[in-house]
Scaffold this motif. Structure first.
Motif, PDB file in Angstrom:
ATOM      1  N   ARG A  67       0.752  -1.161  -0.015  1.00 16.01           N
ATOM      2  CA  ARG A  67       0.008  -0.055   0.092  1.00 16.01           C
ATOM      3  C   ARG A  67       0.900   1.128  -0.136  1.00 16.01           C
ATOM      4  N   ASN A  68       1.846   1.274   0.959  1.00 16.43           N
ATOM      5  CA  ASN A  68       3.043   2.503   0.787  1.00 16.43           C
ATOM      6  C   ASN A  68       3.666   2.536  -0.396  1.00 16.43           C
ATOM      7  N   TYR A  69       3.922   1.703  -0.897  1.00 14.35           N
ATOM      8  CA  TYR A  69       4.597   1.562  -2.275  1.00 14.35           C
ATOM      9  C   TYR A  69       3.730   2.056  -3.321  1.00 14.35           C
ATOM     10  N   SER A  70       2.528   1.610  -3.434  1.00 13.97           N
ATOM     11  CA  SER A  70       1.603   2.109  -4.436  1.00 13.97           C
ATOM     12  C   SER A  70       1.088   3.568  -4.215  1.00 13.97           C
ATOM     13  N   ASP A  71       1.134   3.835  -2.934  1.00 16.71           N
ATOM     14  CA  ASP A  71       0.677   5.637  -2.652  1.00 16.71           C
ATOM     15  C   ASP A  71       1.885   6.361  -3.274  1.00 16.71           C
ATOM     16  N   ALA A  72       3.339   5.927  -3.007  1.00 14.46           N
ATOM     17  CA  ALA A  72       4.223   6.330  -3.432  1.00 14.46           C
ATOM     18  C   ALA A  72       4.296   6.702  -5.073  1.00 14.46           C
ATOM     19  N   LEU A  73       3.839   5.423  -5.735  1.00 16.96           N
ATOM     20  CA  LEU A  73       3.980   5.528  -7.138  1.00 16.96           C
ATOM     21  C   LEU A  73       3.055   6.411  -7.711  1.00 16.96           C
ATOM     22  N   LEU A  74       1.590   6.340  -6.910  1.00 20.97           N
ATOM     23  CA  LEU A  74       0.706   7.176  -7.388  1.00 20.97           C
ATOM     24  C   LEU A  74       1.054   8.617  -7.450  1.00 20.97           C
ATOM     25  N   HIS A  75       1.656   9.026  -6.131  1.00 21.74           N
ATOM     26  CA  HIS A  75       2.079  10.417  -6.024  1.00 21.74           C
ATOM     27  C   HIS A  75       3.140  10.712  -7.208  1.00 21.74           C
ATOM     28  N   LEU A  76       4.028   9.913  -7.299  1.00 24.12           N
ATOM     29  CA  LEU A  76       5.206  10.114  -8.312  1.00 24.12           C
ATOM     30  C   LEU A  76       4.355  10.296  -9.726  1.00 24.12           C
ATOM     31  N   VAL A  77       3.554   9.606 -10.109  1.00 26.05           N
ATOM     32  CA  VAL A  77       2.800   9.557 -11.303  1.00 26.05           C
ATOM     33  C   VAL A  77       2.158  10.939 -11.559  1.00 26.05           C
ATOM     34  N   TRP A 126      -8.742  -4.271 -20.680  1.00 28.57           N
ATOM     35  CA  TRP A 126      -8.555  -4.245 -19.097  1.00 28.57           C
ATOM     36  C   TRP A 126     -10.100  -4.271 -18.571  1.00 28.57           C
ATOM     37  N   SER A 127     -10.176  -5.163 -17.619  1.00 33.05           N
ATOM     38  CA  SER A 127     -11.634  -5.373 -17.165  1.00 33.05           C
ATOM     39  C   SER A 127     -11.590  -4.613 -15.759  1.00 33.05           C
ATOM     40  N   GLY A 128     -10.482  -4.167 -15.289  1.00 32.63           N
ATOM     41  CA  GLY A 128     -10.535  -3.411 -14.064  1.00 32.63           C
ATOM     42  C   GLY A 128     -10.852  -2.106 -14.056  1.00 32.63           C
ATOM     43  N   SER A 129     -10.909  -1.433 -12.823  1.00 34.94           N
ATOM     44  CA  SER A 129     -11.139   0.189 -12.632  1.00 34.94           C
ATOM     45  C   SER A 129     -10.084   0.969 -13.681  1.00 34.94           C
ATOM     46  N   LEU A 130     -10.727   2.008 -14.382  1.00 35.56           N
ATOM     47  CA  LEU A 130      -9.838   2.662 -15.214  1.00 35.56           C
ATOM     48  C   LEU A 130      -9.571   4.161 -14.906  1.00 35.56           C
ATOM     49  N   PHE A 131      -9.525   4.293 -13.308  1.00 45.00           N
ATOM     50  CA  PHE A 131      -9.302   5.417 -12.599  1.00 45.00           C
ATOM     51  C   PHE A 131      -7.711   5.126 -11.939  1.00 45.00           C
ATOM     52  N   LEU A 132      -7.025   5.946 -12.198  1.00 46.69           N
ATOM     53  CA  LEU A 132      -5.480   5.477 -11.971  1.00 46.69           C
ATOM     54  C   LEU A 132      -5.375   5.114 -10.301  1.00 46.69           C
ATOM     55  N   ASP A 133      -5.854   5.743  -9.436  1.00 46.03           N
ATOM     56  CA  ASP A 133      -5.756   5.161  -7.932  1.00 46.03           C
ATOM     57  C   ASP A 133      -6.123   3.927  -7.776  1.00 46.03           C
ATOM     58  N   ARG A 134      -7.314   3.356  -8.344  1.00 50.28           N
ATOM     59  CA  ARG A 134      -7.806   1.915  -8.096  1.00 50.28           C
ATOM     60  C   ARG A 134      -7.156   1.061  -9.229  1.00 50.28           C
ATOM     61  N   PHE A 135      -6.600   1.679 -10.501  1.00 49.56           N
ATOM     62  CA  PHE A 135      -5.725   0.917 -11.440  1.00 49.56           C
ATOM     63  C   PHE A 135      -4.511   0.592 -10.649  1.00 49.56           C
ATOM     64  N   ILE A 149      -1.613  -4.189  -6.133  1.00 52.78           N
ATOM     65  CA  ILE A 149      -1.470  -4.942  -4.503  1.00 52.78           C
ATOM     66  C   ILE A 149      -2.395  -6.157  -4.444  1.00 52.78           C
ATOM     67  N   ASP A 150      -3.679  -6.015  -4.918  1.00 55.99           N
ATOM     68  CA  ASP A 150      -4.667  -7.045  -4.759  1.00 55.99           C
ATOM     69  C   ASP A 150      -3.741  -8.304  -5.918  1.00 55.99           C
ATOM     70  N   ASN A 151      -3.607  -8.178  -6.898  1.00 54.21           N
ATOM     71  CA  ASN A 151      -3.071  -8.992  -7.897  1.00 54.21           C
ATOM     72  C   ASN A 151      -1.649  -9.765  -7.375  1.00 54.21           C
ATOM     73  N   SER A 152      -0.648  -8.889  -6.599  1.00 57.70           N
ATOM     74  CA  SER A 152       0.329  -9.344  -6.212  1.00 57.70           C
ATOM     75  C   SER A 152       0.336 -10.224  -4.975  1.00 57.70           C
ATOM     76  N   LEU A 153      -0.783  -9.889  -4.112  1.00 54.88           N
ATOM     77  CA  LEU A 153      -1.016 -10.740  -2.957  1.00 54.88           C
ATOM     78  C   LEU A 153      -1.581 -12.036  -3.458  1.00 54.88           C
TER      79      LEU A 153
END
Length: 170
Positions: A71-81, A125-134, A139-143
């Motif tokens: 979660r922290n990593y994805s938050d940092a990635l979102l911020h970077l993007v 792509w069948s998932g969410s198309l909004f950046l934060d959910r994308f 995370i879910d896929n990695s877990l």
């Protein structure tokens, strides 16, 4: 020879995209943290994964320990993007304002809002198309991949050390 501002901006955009790619691919601290957390999550387990109950306990432990890091990593990635998008908007403004008179200045908040509220254009792509959910889906896929590795370890009659080695090397 005088430099062309549009070419300069295009090069800066390429450099920023390479920086993001490099940070994502070469994040050694993430890999190190993942290895530590996998070791911590599996520390209380040993021997073969011979029952669904033990498999469930291992999966829960891995998920509990890994989810905050991811979660922290994805938050940092979102911020970077988002920050890169803001920087790119400023570069485009600088380039266009040199050629045209009535170019609007960049509003950082509007760029951030646009990044968060405009769907990504993806086909297949069948998932969410909004950046934060994308990004959160990663995370879910990695877990899920990690839990699948535990299931495969059980199916092949291997032990917890084998699972830890597989997760730490991947």
């Amino acid at each position: 020879m005088q430099s062309d501002p549009i070419i300069d901006n295009a090069l800066m955009i390429q450099i920023m995209l390479e920086r993001i790619k490099s940070e994502v691919i070469n994040n050694r601290s993430l890999v190190s943290d993942l290895r530590k957390i996998v070791a911590k999550a599996l520390a209380e387990f040993s021997g073969q994964i011979s029952s669904r109950n033990k498999l469930r306990l291992i999966g829960n432990s891995l998920r509990k320990e890994l989810k905050p890091l991811l979660r922290n990593y994805s938050d940092a990635l979102l911020h970077l993007v988002i920050q890169t998008a803001v920087e790119m908007a400023h570069l485009e403004y600088l380039g266009f304002s040199q050629w045209f008179d009535d170019v609007n200045e960049v509003d950082d908040k509007k760029v951030e809002s646009s990044m968060n509220n405009t769907p990504i254009s993806l086909t297949q792509w069948s998932g969410s198309l909004f950046l934060d959910r994308f990004i959160a889906v990663w995370i879910d896929n990695s877990l899920q991949q990690i839990e699948n590795q535990a299931v495969l370890t059980m199916a092949s009659s291997e032990d917890v050390n084998y699972l830890k080695d597989n997760l730490s090397s991947g």
